[in-house]
Design an enzyme around this catalytic site. Structure first.
Site, PDB file in Angstrom:
ATOM      1  N   TYR A 516       0.807  -1.229   0.000  1.00 15.72           N
ATOM      2  CA  TYR A 516       0.000   0.000   0.000  1.00 15.72           C
ATOM      3  C   TYR A 516       0.836   1.274   0.000  1.00 15.72           C
ATOM      4  O   TYR A 516       0.486   2.250   0.649  1.00 15.72           O
ATOM      5  CB  TYR A 516      -0.968   0.004   1.192  1.00 15.72           C
ATOM      6  CG  TYR A 516      -1.576  -1.343   1.473  1.00 15.72           C
ATOM      7  CD1 TYR A 516      -2.415  -1.958   0.539  1.00 15.72           C
ATOM      8  CD2 TYR A 516      -1.296  -2.035   2.644  1.00 15.72           C
ATOM      9  CE1 TYR A 516      -2.961  -3.220   0.781  1.00 15.72           C
ATOM     10  CE2 TYR A 516      -1.838  -3.297   2.889  1.00 15.72           C
ATOM     11  CZ  TYR A 516      -2.661  -3.876   1.953  1.00 15.72           C
ATOM     12  OH  TYR A 516      -3.195  -5.124   2.187  1.00 15.72           O
ATOM     13  N   HIS A 517       1.934   1.284  -0.771  1.00 16.31           N
ATOM     14  CA  HIS A 517       2.779   2.474  -0.870  1.00 16.31           C
ATOM     15  C   HIS A 517       2.897   2.975  -2.315  1.00 16.31           C
ATOM     16  O   HIS A 517       3.996   3.281  -2.774  1.00 16.31           O
ATOM     17  CB  HIS A 517       4.188   2.185  -0.329  1.00 16.31           C
ATOM     18  CG  HIS A 517       4.234   1.839   1.116  1.00 16.31           C
ATOM     19  ND1 HIS A 517       5.344   1.257   1.717  1.00 16.31           N
ATOM     20  CD2 HIS A 517       3.322   1.982   2.108  1.00 16.31           C
ATOM     21  CE1 HIS A 517       5.095   1.053   2.999  1.00 16.31           C
ATOM     22  NE2 HIS A 517       3.880   1.481   3.255  1.00 16.31           N
ATOM     23  N   PRO A 518       1.799   3.090  -3.067  1.00 20.03           N
ATOM     24  CA  PRO A 518       1.920   3.580  -4.442  1.00 20.03           C
ATOM     25  C   PRO A 518       2.442   5.008  -4.460  1.00 20.03           C
ATOM     26  O   PRO A 518       2.061   5.838  -3.646  1.00 20.03           O
ATOM     27  CB  PRO A 518       0.489   3.492  -4.982  1.00 20.03           C
ATOM     28  CG  PRO A 518      -0.380   3.581  -3.762  1.00 20.03           C
ATOM     29  CD  PRO A 518       0.391   2.873  -2.683  1.00 20.03           C
TER      30      PRO A 518
END
Length: 584
Positions: A516-518
């Site tokens: 969840y680190h785009p």
């Protein structure tokens, strides 16, 4: 108050069936966040799109200038009671507080339903800081020095340190060492491998702090909005989605177009000075492209007139993870306690669910035997552990949120009936693979098309293989002699010998997913060919428009992105004050 507690009860029943949060659990807060019932009667100098980590930070700092009236627009609502409980963060995925984005690659992630990965991003005040795992690891100085070497002058470590300090002054954190027996077992096993566990080195394992205060999540909404909830020049509106940027006939920015869900109508809101997009690495490029700012060929395919041709949505980076499982050989541990027991214990005594268990004991390693990565001495892999005692109720919830196919869920849940399972994430910190965010339609309410292109670069494959070798070595220590790797039955991988490079490559292709680190979809740089914003975060060729969120990150850092996004917003606030002669 009774309505809030009833809604909490309903919310949790929907997630956990018959396991509700007790109605007297002390999680409700009245008037914690700013309100603005008369927003449509006011004039605004700045409009901030997105009430997440960056948006909350900017709202606080810009309203320090009393002459400026600031509107903060958030598509989601006020944080739920469930979001307050640190140990239940995984349960927030797929709820109304999550945008519930789906990503799909042409080859990878076939072990998940429909071959898509779930990209949780916060659709709530506080954004992803309200639904994430609360880990605060800003990376290492070399990460930011490298940003500057890429052409981003003023973003080196010496120039961003004071902004990290400002974030630290606002955000409350908890430092802890888990008292679970597996925490000590893991430390002993890691020490067997000669790896530092004191936290004194860039490399090794350490207990990382989390954004928790007095047993409850401390989001950026709490940190930056609650202290100024009565500030008269701040207006915060929730449950309002920005669907486009408003231009005049000469293509000058006027403000934004919104869907006011409360009144169920489309409205236009003007900004006297600037519009700032802080909607995140997925929504921000979507809004830009819908407004005619993006790759000309892509916009033409959708019959969107191009106002400015920029590489919006390109350069998508993500911290890809490969979940690996180990299990007990001989069952030695007692059964897990029920969720109902844990929730009751938390509500009565503030314990058990007030931390992340062993998950904050994390490894930051350079798997290339200490060799220099991109000529920088920094970790290239992060290792994260999740603990599941026998019959752990959080295991099926976790596997469901990840989107595992029932075929794999059944295998893991059967093992967990009488044996301890640990899920170990191999996280590639500096991926070379690049993906895209593109419009799927011109409908602003339709999710954009997210293509991560995981493992498309051979270096990422090699890094995963090296991470898998570390897991093998860990399981083979004397300390973990009662554990072995779970041999998941994967039809596509049957042709390879278990634990061989071919097997691990196949395994990674099957289970590659996101932590969840785009980032990087509106990357900053020093030209409009390769970047979307300049080093002051102004969109090339579009006066009065800035982007301030994870989409401007030029290269991923050796940690987690939430605190760095806060730093970016703090620095952006000073840019804006300086540009209009208000920086003291």
């Amino acid at each position: 108050m009774w309505l809030t507690k009833w809604l909490t009860l309903l919310f949790v029943v929907q997630i956990f069936g018959d396991i509700p949060i007790p109605t007297d659990c002390p999680l409700s807060f009245d008037d914690l966040y700013p309100h603005c019932p008369n927003w449509d009667e006011r004039d605004f100098d700045f409009i901030i799109v997105g009430g997440g980590t960056a948006g909350c930070t900017l709202a606080n700092r810009l309203t320090e200038v009393k002459e400026w009236n600031v509107l903060l627009i958030e598509a989601g609502g006020i944080p739920s009671n469930l979001s307050e409980i640190p140990g239940m963060y995984i349960a927030l995925q797929g709820t109304p507080e999550d945008w519930s984005f789906k990503a799909q690659d042409p080859i990878t992630s076939t072990g998940y339903k429909n071959s898509v990965t779930s990209w949780a991003k916060g659709k709530v005040l506080g954004g992803s800081s309200t639904i994430n795992a609360m880990v605060t690891v800003p990376g290492v100085p070399e990460d930011y020095d490298h940003w500057a070497e890429l052409g981003n002058e003023g973003w080196d470590w010496s120039n961003v340190t004071k902004y990290f300090d400002k974030v630290e002054e606002m955000v409350k954190i908890t430092r802890y060492r888990s008292n679970l027996p597996m925490r000590t077992t893991l430390e002993t096993a890691i020490q067997e491998l000669g790896i530092d566990t004191t936290g004194s080195s860039t490399f090794g394992y350490r207990d990382v702090p989390i954004q928790v205060n007095e047993g409850q999540r401390y989001s950026h909404a709490k940190a930056y909005l609650t202290p100024i909830r009565d500030r008269e020049n701040l207006c915060v509106v929730t449950e309002m989605q920005v669907i486009g940027i408003l231009f005049d006939e000469e293509s000058n920015i006027q403000g934004v177009t919104v869907n006011d869900s409360f009144n169920n109508e489309i409205q236009e809101i003007k900004a006297n000075i600037e519009v700032i997009l802080s909607a995140g690495a997925i929504n921000t490029p979507q809004i830009l492209m819908l407004s005619g700012i993006g790759p000309e060929d892509h916009l033409e395919d959708l019959d969107i007139p191009t106002k400015v041709n920029l590489p919006v949505g390109k350069n998508l980076m993500d911290h890809m993870i490969i979940p690996v499982f180990i299990q007990e050989i001989i069952p030695l541990r007692g059964l897990a306690t029920s969720l109902e027991h844990r929730i009751n214990e938390y509500c009565e005594n503030g314990t058990i669910l007030d931390t992340l268990g062993i998950t904050n004991f994390q490894g930051y390693l350079n798997t290339q035997n200490g060799s220099r990565l991109d000529n920088l001495q920094r970790p290239n892999v992060e290792i994260i552990h999740f603990s599941f005692p026998p019959q752990e109720p959080m295991l099926p919830i976790t596997l469901d949120k990840f989107g595992y196919l029932d075929y794999y869920r059944t295998q893991l849940e059967e093992i967990n009936q009488d044996k301890y399972i640990q899920m170990i994430l191999i996280e590639v910190l500096h991926p070379q693979s690049r993906g895209t965010v593109e419009l799927s339609t011109t409908d602003p309410y339709t999710q954009p098309r997210i293509t991560p292109n995981y493992l498309s670069h051979p270096r990422d494959v090699q890094t995963v293989l090296e991470g898998a070798s570390f897991i093998e070595a860990l399981v083979n220590t004397n300390t973990l002699s009662n554990y072995r790797l779970v041999d998941l039955k994967i039809p596509e991988c049957d042709q390879f010998m278990f634990e061989s490079p071919g097997y691990w490559t196949c395994y990674a292709t099957t289970f590659a997913t996101t932590i969840y680190h785009p980032s990087g979809t509106c990357t900053m740089g020093n030209d409009s060919i390769t970047s979307v914003v300049n080093t002051r975060l102004q969109v090339w060729g579009v006066p009065k428009l800035r982007v301030v969120d994870s989409s401007v990150i030029p290269e991923l850092i050796s940690g987690h992105t939430n605190i760095p996004v806060g730093m970016i917003a703090e620095k952006a606030a000073d840019f804006i004050k300086e540009d209009y002669n208000y920086l003291v």
